[in-house]
Design a protein around this motif. Structure first.
Motif, mmCIF file in Angstrom:
data_model
loop_
_atom_site.group_PDB
_atom_site.id
_atom_site.type_symbol
_atom_site.label_atom_id
_atom_site.label_comp_id
_atom_site.label_asym_id
_atom_site.label_seq_id
_atom_site.Cartn_x
_atom_site.Cartn_y
_atom_site.Cartn_z
ATOM 1 N N ARG B 64 47.635 37.164 24.482
ATOM 2 C CA ARG B 64 46.198 37.390 24.260
ATOM 3 C C ARG B 64 45.631 36.436 23.201
ATOM 4 O O ARG B 64 44.479 36.023 23.301
ATOM 5 N N ARG B 96 38.745 29.236 29.300
ATOM 6 C CA ARG B 96 39.414 30.420 29.860
ATOM 7 C C ARG B 96 39.440 30.386 31.378
ATOM 8 O O ARG B 96 40.350 30.924 32.011
ATOM 9 N N PHE B 101 44.860 35.046 34.344
ATOM 10 C CA PHE B 101 45.556 36.044 33.523
ATOM 11 C C PHE B 101 45.790 37.281 34.380
ATOM 12 O O PHE B 101 44.841 37.875 34.877
ATOM 13 N N PHE B 103 47.287 41.091 34.453
ATOM 14 C CA PHE B 103 47.609 42.160 33.495
ATOM 15 C C PHE B 103 48.620 43.140 34.095
ATOM 16 O O PHE B 103 48.822 43.186 35.304
ATOM 17 N N ARG B 177 42.861 36.862 42.716
ATOM 18 C CA ARG B 177 41.701 36.641 41.835
ATOM 19 C C ARG B 177 41.994 35.492 40.868
ATOM 20 O O ARG B 177 41.124 34.648 40.617
#
Lengths: 264, 262
Positions: B64, B96, B101, B103, B177
């Motif tokens: 993070r 970014r 990313f 999770f 995604r």
């Protein structure tokens, strides 16, 4: 039987002196409140014959002014719809500003919370009086009063719904590089939508009930018809109006329940 | 979709490839508790790195901090030559947007369709309101999102709500995604921790195949030491906020990796 090696905890915790004093004060205040509210069993019993007389004069309901009553009822519902929709739309941005998680600044958060509390704490009848005095007699004043009342109710619940949603999808969109507006529309609003819908539908029910009363101060709707009937001792006509109000409220509640079930 | 492993595909070494991620002296504390104690790490383009370590060792915090989802107290993070610790606003969002990313709990938007969720991946590189919902998106974007779904084997579920998917399928949608971002780096925070063993293998396999076929840099946290050895080129072990182990996965066994948890 097996015995625990540790002693059992007390079933009830002994209150502190301050807590005990507070309980005593609350109990005393409740008793005093009943006395202060003028609750009197003798007055109630004496009033029962009068209630019977009034109710007997209300029946059977008189149906000769159905056209005028229907028109006033439609106006009442239109006020409720207009006030609720405007209120809900304005509650969305206010709800965002009033939520701890989404508000752009702590001062915006505090000011919006204060504004919403103010809208909520002033009764709708007082708002109606204010708007009758400013925009004149009629349904527009009532619609504005209902809009403000809806904001006071909806914006608070919208803010709480926004605060309670899972922050995971927002974190994912932040990681993607989405801006604040995109995060609101893509994750916050979809997640809060069931709660928004529930609150909005309940607001419509509330506004329908309120819109009946607003007519009493000249803010449009069927309330004025009811007031005139009661003032002129036309109780049979008043009972017709009350019956139609009841049917309208039940219809709106049924519709609202069905919409909520469909959208949830 | 072919999820077969091809472990012979070459991975770049630090000395030969350009650096994709440079982490310099990163420090982060929560209150009085230090989590990262001046950590340094360099990852070349196309390398797959597994971060292992016990709970609280700083793995998730490091990931993070690398994307500034958590602000580091000090230190620098340089991603493809750009120091992202100095970026703000639109430039930070742009940086970014190149990092996919994933999770632990997929973090998809539950009330939206699979396709809408995948489309959100493009929001960083193209902040358009038409990407909020699949019904508003351009045909070009919809087709790209469908292509990303095809690559994770879930194109047939495009119109479904994500709540109707299994845990493994949801995690694959989250990968789709991330692909929609057209990333150069993929970071994954314990991506299989909430999945059953078979779904976990499928997801890790997918990561591996995608990172190799797209030459993506992959940085993932895991408690599955077998995954660290099987799917990473390099294993980095964290303990008490510092790197205790940094070794090529081919030169270390699962039994040796267990030592990091002692």
């Amino acid at each position: 039987m097996t015995e625990a090696s540790y002693p059992l905890p007390n079933r009830f915790e002994r209150p502190s002196v301050v807590s005990f004093a507070l309980y005593i004060f609350i109990a005393w205040f409740v008793v005093v409140s009943f006395s202060g509210a003028g609750i009197s069993l003798s007055n109630f019993i004496e009033g029962i014959p009068n209630m019977g007389t009034l109710l007997s004069e209300m029946f059977p309901p008189k149906m000769d002014r159905l056209g005028a009553i229907g028109k006033a009822l439609l106006e009442t519902f239109q006020m409720a719809i207009g006030g609720t929709i405007l209120g809900v739309i304005l509650s969305v941005p206010l709800g965002v500003f009033a939520s701890r998680t989404q508000s752009p600044h702590v001062l915006v958060y505090r000011f919006t919370r204060l504004l919403i509390s103010f809208f909520r704490s002033v009764p709708d009848l007082v708002w109606a009086l204010f708007f009758v005095a400013t925009v004149g007699l009629g349904p527009f004043a009532g619609t504005l009063a209902l809009m403000i009342d809806t904001i006071g109710f909806c914006a608070r619940f919208f803010a709480e719904a926004i605060e309670e949603i899972n922050s995971g999808p927002q974190e994912a969109l932040t990681a993607i590089g989405a801006n604040r507006t995109s995060r609101l529309f893509c994750s916050v609003f979809p997640a809060a939508m069931p709660s928004f819908t529930n609150t909005a539908m309940y607001s419509l029910e509330k506004a329908t009930r309120s819109s009946v009363v607003l007519g009493l101060v000249g803010a449009g709707g069927i309330g004025i018809e009811l007031k005139v009937s009661m003032d002129m001792f036309r109780y049979a006509e008043a009972s017709t109006i009350i019956l139609f109000i009841f049917l309208l409220v039940v219809a709106v509640e049924t519709l609202s329940t069905k919409i909520r079930q469909k959208l949830m | 979709m072919n999820l077969a492993l091809n472990m012979n595909q070459a991975a770049p070494s630090i000395s030969t490839a350009e650096l994709e991620i440079e982490i310099r002296e990163i420090r982060k504390s929560y209150g009085e508790t230090p989590i990262l104690k001046g950590l340094n790490l360099e990852i070349p383009k196309g390398q797959a790195v597994a971060l292992i370590g016990s709970n609280g060792s700083g793995k998730s915090t490091l990931l993070r901090c690398t994307t500034r989802l958590i602000e580091p107290d000090s230190g620098e993070v340089i991603l493809h030559g750009q120091n992202i610790t100095k970026l703000t606003g639109a430039r930070l969002r742009e940086a970014r947007s190149k990092i996919g990313f994933v999770f632990q709990h997929h973090n998809l938007v539950p009330r939206l369709s699979v396709l809408s969720n995948v489309l959100h991946g493009a929001l960083g590189r193209k902040p358009s309101a038409r990407l909020w919902f699949q019904s508003l998106a351009t045909n070009l974007d919809r087709e790209e999102a469908m292509y990303c779904l095809e690559r994770v084997g879930l194109a047939q579920f495009a119109a479904r709500r994500v709540t109707q998917l299994s845990g493994g399928q949801s995690q694959r949608v989250a990968i789709a995604r991330a692909l929609m971002q057209r990333p150069t780096i993929i970071m994954a925070d314990e991506p299989v921790a909430s999945l059953d063993p078979q779904a976990g293998e499928e997801v890790m396999n997918l990561f591996f195949q995608l990172s190799r076929s797209e030459n993506l840099t992959l940085l993932f946290c895991t408690h599955h030491l077998e995954h660290a050895v099987d799917y990473a080129d390099r294993v980095v072990g964290l303990s008490k906020g510092t790197i205790q182990l940094d070794q090529e996965s081919s030169s270390i066994s699962v039994a040796e990796l267990r030592g990091i948890y002692d």
